[in-house]
Design a protein around this motif. Structure first.
Motif, PDB file in Angstrom:
ATOM      1  N   HIS A  79       0.830  -1.203   0.000  1.00  0.00           N
ATOM      2  CA  HIS A  79       0.000   0.000   0.000  1.00  0.00           C
ATOM      3  C   HIS A  79       0.867   1.256   0.000  1.00  0.00           C
ATOM      4  N   SER A  80       2.130   1.095   0.374  1.00  0.00           N
ATOM      5  CA  SER A  80       3.048   2.242   0.412  1.00  0.00           C
ATOM      6  C   SER A  80       3.287   2.762  -0.995  1.00  0.00           C
ATOM      7  N   LYS A  81       3.279   4.075  -1.126  1.00  0.00           N
ATOM      8  CA  LYS A  81       3.589   4.704  -2.411  1.00  0.00           C
ATOM      9  C   LYS A  81       5.073   5.038  -2.501  1.00  0.00           C
ATOM     10  N   ARG A  82       5.757   5.000  -1.359  1.00  0.00           N
ATOM     11  CA  ARG A  82       7.176   5.349  -1.295  1.00  0.00           C
ATOM     12  C   ARG A  82       7.952   4.154  -0.774  1.00  0.00           C
ATOM     13  N   ILE A  83       8.960   3.755  -1.546  1.00  0.00           N
ATOM     14  CA  ILE A  83       9.696   2.523  -1.265  1.00  0.00           C
ATOM     15  C   ILE A  83      11.194   2.793  -1.351  1.00  0.00           C
ATOM     16  N   LEU A  84      11.907   2.355  -0.340  1.00  0.00           N
ATOM     17  CA  LEU A  84      13.373   2.456  -0.332  1.00  0.00           C
ATOM     18  C   LEU A  84      13.927   1.043  -0.423  1.00  0.00           C
ATOM     19  N   VAL A  85      14.770   0.804  -1.417  1.00  0.00           N
ATOM     20  CA  VAL A  85      15.387  -0.503  -1.631  1.00  0.00           C
ATOM     21  C   VAL A  85      16.873  -0.394  -1.320  1.00  0.00           C
ATOM     22  N   THR A  86      17.359  -1.209  -0.387  1.00  0.00           N
ATOM     23  CA  THR A  86      18.801  -1.280  -0.186  1.00  0.00           C
ATOM     24  C   THR A  86      19.322  -2.395  -1.080  1.00  0.00           C
ATOM     25  N   HIS A  87      20.415  -2.095  -1.775  1.00  0.00           N
ATOM     26  CA  HIS A  87      20.867  -2.963  -2.870  1.00  0.00           C
ATOM     27  C   HIS A  87      22.370  -2.825  -2.997  1.00  0.00           C
ATOM     28  N   GLY A  88      23.004  -3.848  -3.486  1.00  0.00           N
ATOM     29  CA  GLY A  88      24.429  -3.761  -3.800  1.00  0.00           C
ATOM     30  C   GLY A  88      24.664  -2.827  -4.980  1.00  0.00           C
ATOM     31  N   THR A  89      25.826  -2.202  -4.984  1.00  0.00           N
ATOM     32  CA  THR A  89      26.102  -1.183  -6.005  1.00  0.00           C
ATOM     33  C   THR A  89      26.454  -1.763  -7.374  1.00  0.00           C
ATOM     34  N   ASP A  90      26.928  -3.000  -7.427  1.00  0.00           N
ATOM     35  CA  ASP A  90      27.380  -3.550  -8.711  1.00  0.00           C
ATOM     36  C   ASP A  90      26.271  -3.690  -9.743  1.00  0.00           C
ATOM     37  N   THR A  91      25.075  -4.059  -9.309  1.00  0.00           N
ATOM     38  CA  THR A  91      23.976  -4.250 -10.271  1.00  0.00           C
ATOM     39  C   THR A  91      22.756  -3.396  -9.935  1.00  0.00           C
ATOM     40  N   MET A  92      22.958  -2.351  -9.178  1.00  0.00           N
ATOM     41  CA  MET A  92      21.863  -1.466  -8.786  1.00  0.00           C
ATOM     42  C   MET A  92      21.143  -0.887 -10.004  1.00  0.00           C
ATOM     43  N   LEU A  93      21.899  -0.472 -10.996  1.00  0.00           N
ATOM     44  CA  LEU A  93      21.286   0.122 -12.185  1.00  0.00           C
ATOM     45  C   LEU A  93      20.497  -0.905 -12.987  1.00  0.00           C
ATOM     46  N   GLU A  94      20.950  -2.148 -13.025  1.00  0.00           N
ATOM     47  CA  GLU A  94      20.212  -3.196 -13.722  1.00  0.00           C
ATOM     48  C   GLU A  94      18.868  -3.464 -13.037  1.00  0.00           C
ATOM     49  N   THR A  95      18.883  -3.474 -11.719  1.00  0.00           N
ATOM     50  CA  THR A  95      17.636  -3.672 -10.986  1.00  0.00           C
ATOM     51  C   THR A  95      16.708  -2.486 -11.185  1.00  0.00           C
ATOM     52  N   ALA A  96      17.249  -1.285 -11.176  1.00  0.00           N
ATOM     53  CA  ALA A  96      16.426  -0.089 -11.421  1.00  0.00           C
ATOM     54  C   ALA A  96      15.778  -0.154 -12.798  1.00  0.00           C
ATOM     55  N   ALA A  97      16.542  -0.567 -13.795  1.00  0.00           N
ATOM     56  CA  ALA A  97      15.999  -0.691 -15.152  1.00  0.00           C
ATOM     57  C   ALA A  97      14.860  -1.707 -15.173  1.00  0.00           C
ATOM     58  N   TYR A  98      15.042  -2.828 -14.498  1.00  0.00           N
ATOM     59  CA  TYR A  98      14.004  -3.856 -14.441  1.00  0.00           C
ATOM     60  C   TYR A  98      12.743  -3.300 -13.786  1.00  0.00           C
ATOM     61  N   LEU A  99      12.915  -2.641 -12.647  1.00  0.00           N
ATOM     62  CA  LEU A  99      11.760  -2.094 -11.934  1.00  0.00           C
ATOM     63  C   LEU A  99      11.021  -1.052 -12.765  1.00  0.00           C
ATOM     64  N   SER A 100      11.749  -0.312 -13.576  1.00  0.00           N
ATOM     65  CA  SER A 100      11.125   0.759 -14.362  1.00  0.00           C
ATOM     66  C   SER A 100      10.107   0.224 -15.365  1.00  0.00           C
ATOM     67  N   THR A 101      10.223  -1.046 -15.718  1.00  0.00           N
ATOM     68  CA  THR A 101       9.273  -1.645 -16.658  1.00  0.00           C
ATOM     69  C   THR A 101       8.045  -2.217 -15.948  1.00  0.00           C
ATOM     70  N   ARG A 102       8.118  -2.316 -14.630  1.00  0.00           N
ATOM     71  CA  ARG A 102       7.039  -2.964 -13.865  1.00  0.00           C
ATOM     72  C   ARG A 102       6.333  -2.039 -12.873  1.00  0.00           C
ATOM     73  N   VAL A 103       7.079  -1.123 -12.271  1.00  0.00           N
ATOM     74  CA  VAL A 103       6.535  -0.275 -11.199  1.00  0.00           C
ATOM     75  C   VAL A 103       6.495   1.163 -11.714  1.00  0.00           C
ATOM     76  N   VAL A 104       5.305   1.631 -12.073  1.00  0.00           N
ATOM     77  CA  VAL A 104       5.234   2.947 -12.737  1.00  0.00           C
ATOM     78  C   VAL A 104       4.511   4.015 -11.924  1.00  0.00           C
ATOM     79  N   ASP A 105       3.789   3.644 -10.884  1.00  0.00           N
ATOM     80  CA  ASP A 105       2.990   4.639 -10.173  1.00  0.00           C
ATOM     81  C   ASP A 105       3.428   4.848  -8.724  1.00  0.00           C
ATOM     82  N   LYS A 106       4.705   4.581  -8.460  1.00  0.00           N
ATOM     83  CA  LYS A 106       5.222   4.734  -7.098  1.00  0.00           C
ATOM     84  C   LYS A 106       6.555   5.466  -7.131  1.00  0.00           C
ATOM     85  N   PHE A 107       6.973   5.889  -5.961  1.00  0.00           N
ATOM     86  CA  PHE A 107       8.276   6.524  -5.779  1.00  0.00           C
ATOM     87  C   PHE A 107       9.207   5.448  -5.220  1.00  0.00           C
ATOM     88  N   VAL A 108      10.206   5.053  -5.995  1.00  0.00           N
ATOM     89  CA  VAL A 108      11.125   4.003  -5.566  1.00  0.00           C
ATOM     90  C   VAL A 108      12.544   4.555  -5.617  1.00  0.00           C
TER      91      VAL A 108
END
Length: 169
Positions: A79-108
């Motif tokens: 139900h949260s509109k704001r999400i903080l993800v702790t992640h390793g730095t090596d593939t952080m951008l790859e995970t962000a790219a993946y999320l961008s195709t699935r999560v469009v109406d929240k602040f991540v």
């Protein structure tokens, strides 16, 4: 802006931020333990409500699309509109790219650390505090990277191979 009653979802995926010395005798490698935010946020005296969820406890080089999909589902189902993800730095951008195709109406916001939270000279406390503050101030939905004192839309961010810093493209 974040409503004071709105709770933030903090999601652990692992990475250096959550690494600790092994609890076994004669261990040499780090192990990923409980979410570092469990120790950081009480020290920071954060004034907003939050919940913590663990998706996985992996070095980011070991994160696969199945883990990213679990993360996306957690973002979509909360139900949260704001999400903080702790992640390793090596593939952080790859995970962000993946999320961008699935999560469009929240602040991540994704953040991490170059040194484990258990180290005295870590950047973990600063990065999590900075990410929490900027997450509450965001007014545009999207997937963001909060590292090195900067908040950047994931698609405008890169990791500089020479300095190892995240920067705006």
């Amino acid at each position: 802006m974040c409503d004071q009653k709105e709770r933030i979802l903090l999601v652990q995926t692992g990475g250096t931020i959550d690494k600790d010395y092994p609890k076994t005798n004669l261990g040499y490698a780090f192990e990923i333990t409980e979410a570092a935010v469990r120790r950081i946020l009480p020290r920071a005296r954060v004034g907003v409500g939050y919940d913590i969820k663990t998706i996985c406890q992996k070095d980011s080089q070991d994160i696969e699309d199945v883990d990213r999909e679990k993360l996306a589902i957690a973002c979509l189902e909360t139900h949260s509109k704001r999400i903080l993800v702790t992640h390793g730095t090596d593939t952080m951008l790859e995970t962000a790219a993946y999320l961008s195709t699935r999560v469009v109406d929240k602040f991540v916001v994704l953040t991490g650390a170059f040194l484990p939270e258990t180290f005295k000279s870590t950047d973990a406390d600063f990065n999590v505090g900075f990410a929490m503050g900027t997450l509450q101030a965001l007014t545009k939905h999207g997937i963001f990277i909060a590292m090195n004192g900067q908040i950047t839309l994931w698609s405008e961010c890169r990791r500089n191979k020479d300095t190892d810093m995240f920067e705006k493209v």
